[in-house]
Design an enzyme around this catalytic site. Structure first.
Site, PDB file in Angstrom:
ATOM      1  CG  ASP A  35      16.070 -16.655  16.149  1.00 21.10           C
ATOM      2  OD1 ASP A  35      15.374 -15.348  16.549  1.00 21.10           O
ATOM      3  OD2 ASP A  35      16.628 -17.077  14.874  1.00 21.10           O
ATOM      4  CE  LYS A 113      -5.010  10.388   3.753  1.00 22.67           C
ATOM      5  NZ  LYS A 113      -5.079   8.827   3.338  1.00 22.67           N
ATOM      6  CB  CYS A 404     -16.933 -22.655 -13.412  1.00 22.84           C
ATOM      7  SG  CYS A 404     -15.446 -22.519 -14.317  1.00 22.84           S
ATOM      8  CB  CYS A 407     -16.550 -26.510 -16.512  1.00 17.28           C
ATOM      9  SG  CYS A 407     -16.752 -26.865 -14.359  1.00 17.28           S
TER      10      CYS A 407
HETATM   11  S1  IVH Z   1      -3.686  11.691  11.615  1.00 18.90           S
HETATM   12  C1  IVH Z   1      -8.295  11.567  10.964  1.00 18.90           C
HETATM   13  N1  IVH Z   1      -1.617  10.949  10.078  1.00 18.90           N
HETATM   14  O1  IVH Z   1      -5.586   8.396   6.342  1.00 18.90           O
HETATM   15  C2  IVH Z   1      -7.462  11.825  11.781  1.00 18.90           C
HETATM   16  N2  IVH Z   1      -3.732  10.324   9.320  1.00 18.90           N
HETATM   17  O2  IVH Z   1      -7.578   9.535   4.957  1.00 18.90           O
HETATM   18  C3  IVH Z   1      -6.077  11.791  12.177  1.00 18.90           C
HETATM   19  N3  IVH Z   1      -3.196   8.326   7.337  1.00 18.90           N
HETATM   20  O3  IVH Z   1      -7.925   6.787   8.651  1.00 18.90           O
HETATM   21  C4  IVH Z   1      -4.899  11.451  11.257  1.00 18.90           C
HETATM   22  N4  IVH Z   1      -1.553   9.182   7.088  1.00 18.90           N
HETATM   23  O4  IVH Z   1      -5.155   6.152   8.500  1.00 18.90           O
HETATM   24  C5  IVH Z   1      -3.453  10.940  10.029  1.00 18.90           C
HETATM   25  N5  IVH Z   1       0.742  10.952   9.163  1.00 18.90           N
HETATM   26  C6  IVH Z   1      -0.962  10.733   8.916  1.00 18.90           C
HETATM   27  C7  IVH Z   1      -1.452   9.348   8.132  1.00 18.90           C
HETATM   28  C8  IVH Z   1      -3.302   9.068   8.599  1.00 18.90           C
HETATM   29  C9  IVH Z   1      -2.077   7.949   6.899  1.00 18.90           C
HETATM   30  C10 IVH Z   1      -4.566   7.408   7.474  1.00 18.90           C
HETATM   31  C11 IVH Z   1      -5.806   7.057   8.544  1.00 18.90           C
HETATM   32  C12 IVH Z   1      -7.162   7.424   7.848  1.00 18.90           C
HETATM   33  C13 IVH Z   1      -6.883   7.931   6.534  1.00 18.90           C
HETATM   34  C14 IVH Z   1      -7.867   9.324   6.539  1.00 18.90           C
END
Ligand code: IVH
Length: 667
Positions: A35, A113, A404, A407
């Protein structure tokens, strides 16, 4: 070192620390030291704006206010992914890939994912130019100022070897541990808990004040690089590039030569995913060879070269019987579905939150619908979808009310809000009851014997209409009520009487001013000393109080401009509540060097933060006030002190002390 060199030097040093902290997760200096460096750089940049670097880490502090985020058409559409739910689905996908590859060798890159919000970042000559949300996949919102506040988003790429133009996509997320801590802090402030990390991330990215975004612990995990021409032949190598340029990646991406290896990866994470500090909603499987990806291309919705595998969520199906609309103490309307009871992850679920009107629309919810409900990280289960095939013909669509439910006042939806509110603040029973219960609550006045049930009775019987009325209740009024006996009436009256000695900050919290939680109330109480001063403060004066932002300031001003609120405050004052800081509220001074002196502080200080300075003055027996008056002894003016304060001080002939002069005074 001249200022230009110093700015350059500090920028580089802070960037190194940032990278260690946010990307490598191994801090190299203490928060305090960090900081100090940042404040120093900020000061220099204010003094010499011409030398400020475009990727200055001070950009991360935020502060930009964006009213409407401009739309930006994606350079390449942001597609979604096809889903798969079983090994058989994946084998089918692999067959497809094999066909499309036409005999060329291929392999897979697999990774989590991430269940967050996707973000696209544009870099030109290594410099972050733009951050764009997914939007509808074709165009999204440009939220650059907000993106810049995320510590793991590089403002400038590391090294020198990168194409002039490139795009990096990834997911913005909040770690569960950070989310938990955030909710704990909110709870301490008397604020409603946030639903889950994903929604919180989405909401945060759309905040208008990037300073508030900076205060939220967001992460960015990069997973996709777009360059033209390609720089390396495979995704796996692209991930290395991203890492070298300073991006944070998911730690667990893996290169799988065959679909069997993909199956193993998926099995391995089936259980392990529960130990992660972030939510994943499956695994993404992508062809690793980039030239093959180009050959395979996309459908309208998704790339042919990738697929998502979804783990089974803890999910169940049941039917919606009815929908209730709850009215909170702030007037917020929350739809809640009443369900045919169903067992889900060990508990019987009868109700599920539907959040707001948008969500009803998204689900296109009808009465009697069979719905899937899911228990994620949330406290309350949520409806995740509707089984359309099971909808009875002629079933009635769920209609968000116009009036609402309590009320009948017409509901409003303030601009930029997803929620609807009942504006009948002073006449709507659940709002009245909610405010009184909040006032009597443990963190506010802590009135023993005054639970929600009793509050409801008192309001329903017409004995009280607001919390100030509590102080006028008499034994004779209470004794005829059902469930009240001599002792319980005496206890309640005693509890109410005792609450009169609660400190100012608690009373202030109890007033139920929107966004004024327990901690904020303490800060406001300390800075204003008493309620009249607080309610008379200008917007500038309010936001000059540490940690008080524009939203809180506005809310306080809205409260103070309400005529009924002024009557309420007078009633509370008459009842003898503590609406000013008492002697015992201030920490005991260690010296009387500054006793009798009243200080007003403005600006930024090199030796310490404003808060520390205030503590120091109080320790030395002085008082700190937030506004100048004839009684003020000194104005202590740091860097960038408010010009209106400086002018007023000269007008009132109040001595202005520089930081140095003030420190001398202490000697
Ligand atoms: S690759 C679609 N890798 O999932 C083209 N996507 O349902 C390439 N997502 O919109 C995407 N983790 O936001 C990729 N490891 C990952 C991911 C990922 C999450 C999301 C992404 C995409 C959505 C598709």
């Amino acid at each position: 070192m001249n200022p230009k060199e110093e700015i350059h030097h500090l920028t580089e040093e802070i960037k190194r620390h940032n990278y260690s902290y946010y990307v490598l997760a191994s801090p190299t200096i203490s928060d305090y030291e960090f900081d100090q460096l940042l404040t120093k750089l900020q000061k220099l940049e204010t003094q010499y704006p011409e030398w400020k670097l475009p990727d200055s880490p001070t950009e991360r502090v935020g502060g930009t206010i964006t009213k409407d985020f401009p739309s930006f058409r994606h350079l390449h559409p942001m597609l979604s992914l096809g889903n798969s739910y079983s090994e058989a689905d994946l084998d089918e996908f692999d067959k497809q890939i094999q066909k499309l590859a036409e005999g060329r060798p291929y392999s897979y890159l697999v990774e989590h994912k991430f269940d967050g919000v996707s973000l696209s970042l544009h870099y030109e000559n290594g410099l972050l130019m733009r951050g764009v949300t997914r939007g509808d996949g074709q165009q999204g919102d440009e939220i650059t100022a907000n993106a810049k506040t995320i510590g793991s988003v590089p403002l400038r790429l590391r090294g020198n070897h990168f194409p002039d133009q490139l795009e990096v996509r990834g997911e913005v997320m909040m770690f569960q541990s950070d989310f938990g801590a955030l909710n704990q802090a909110r709870e301490a402030e008397g604020l409603a808990p946030l639903m889950n990390p994903r929604n919180t991330t989405a909401g945060t990215l759309k905040m208008q004040d990037s300073g508030q975004v900076a205060a939220r612990p967001l992460q960015f995990f990069a997973y996709h690089l777009i360059t033209n021409p390609l720089t390396v032949p495979s995704d796996y190598e692209q991930m290395d590039l991203l890492e070298n340029w300073g991006f944070k990646l998911g730690k667990f991406h893996s290169h799988c030569p065959t679909i069997q290896a993909v199956h193993h990866y998926i099995q391995a994470w089936e259980e392990r995913r529960k130990d992660l500090d972030y939510d994943i909603d499956g695994i993404v499987i992508k062809v690793n060879e980039l030239d093959l990806r180009e050959i395979m291309g996309n459908t309208a919705k998704a790339p042919r070269w990738a697929i998502a595998f979804k783990y089974k969520a803890v999910e169940s199906y049941t039917q919606v019987e009815s929908v209730d609309y709850q009215v909170g103490r702030t007037g917020k309307i929350t739809p809640v579905a009443n369900l045919i009871p169903v067992l889900l992850a060990g508990t019987t679920v009868k109700r599920a939150s539907i959040h707001n009107a948008d969500e009803i629309g998204r689900l296109d919810l009808h009465l009697e619908d069979t719905v899937s409900i899911e228990k994620g990280g949330d406290i309350i289960p949520k409806i995740t979808g509707v089984v359309l095939e099971k909808r009875r013909t002629g079933a009635m669509a769920v209609q968000f009310p116009i009036h609402c439910p309590a009320c009948s006042t017409k509901l409003i939806q303030p601009e930029g809000e997803v929620n609807h509110f009942c504006p009948n603040v002073s006449g709507c029973p659940p709002q009245i009851k909610g405010r009184i219960s909040h006032f009597a609550g443990r963190k506010a006045m802590d009135i023993e014997g005054l639970g929600t049930e009793i509050v409801n009775t008192l309001v329903d019987q017409g004995l009280i209409q607001n919390y100030a009325d509590l102080y006028e209740l008499t034994y004779e009024q209470l004794i005829p009520l059902e469930r009240f006996a001599d002792q319980s009436v005496k206890n309640l009256l005693e509890g109410i009487e005792k609450s009169k000695s609660q400190p100012f900050a608690r009373v202030l919290f109890g007033l139920g001013i929107r966004y004024v939680g327990a901690t904020v109330a303490q800060k406001l109480a300390a800075a204003s000393q008493n309620i009249q001063t607080l309610l008379a403060m200008s917007h500038e004066e309010l936001v000059a109080i540490p940690d008080i932002g524009g939203r809180i300031a506005e809310s306080i001003q809205e409260f103070s401009s309400g005529e009924e609120n002024q009557i309420l405050i007078n009633q509370l004052l008459k009842a003898g509540l503590r609406l000013e800081l008492g002697e015992e509220d201030a920490s005991q001074p260690e010296s009387d060097l500054l006793s009798g002196k009243i200080f007003v502080i403005s600006g930024i200080f090199a030796s310490q933060s404003r808060d520390e300075l205030k503590v120091l003055i109080k320790k030395m027996g002085g008082k700190v006030s937030s506004s100048l008056s004839k009684k003020t002894s000194y104005l202590v003016a740091g860097e960038n002190a408010g010009p209106s304060k400086m002018e007023k001080a000269s007008q009132l002939e109040i001595p202005i002390l520089s930081e140095e002069a003030f420190l001398k005074l202490l000697e």
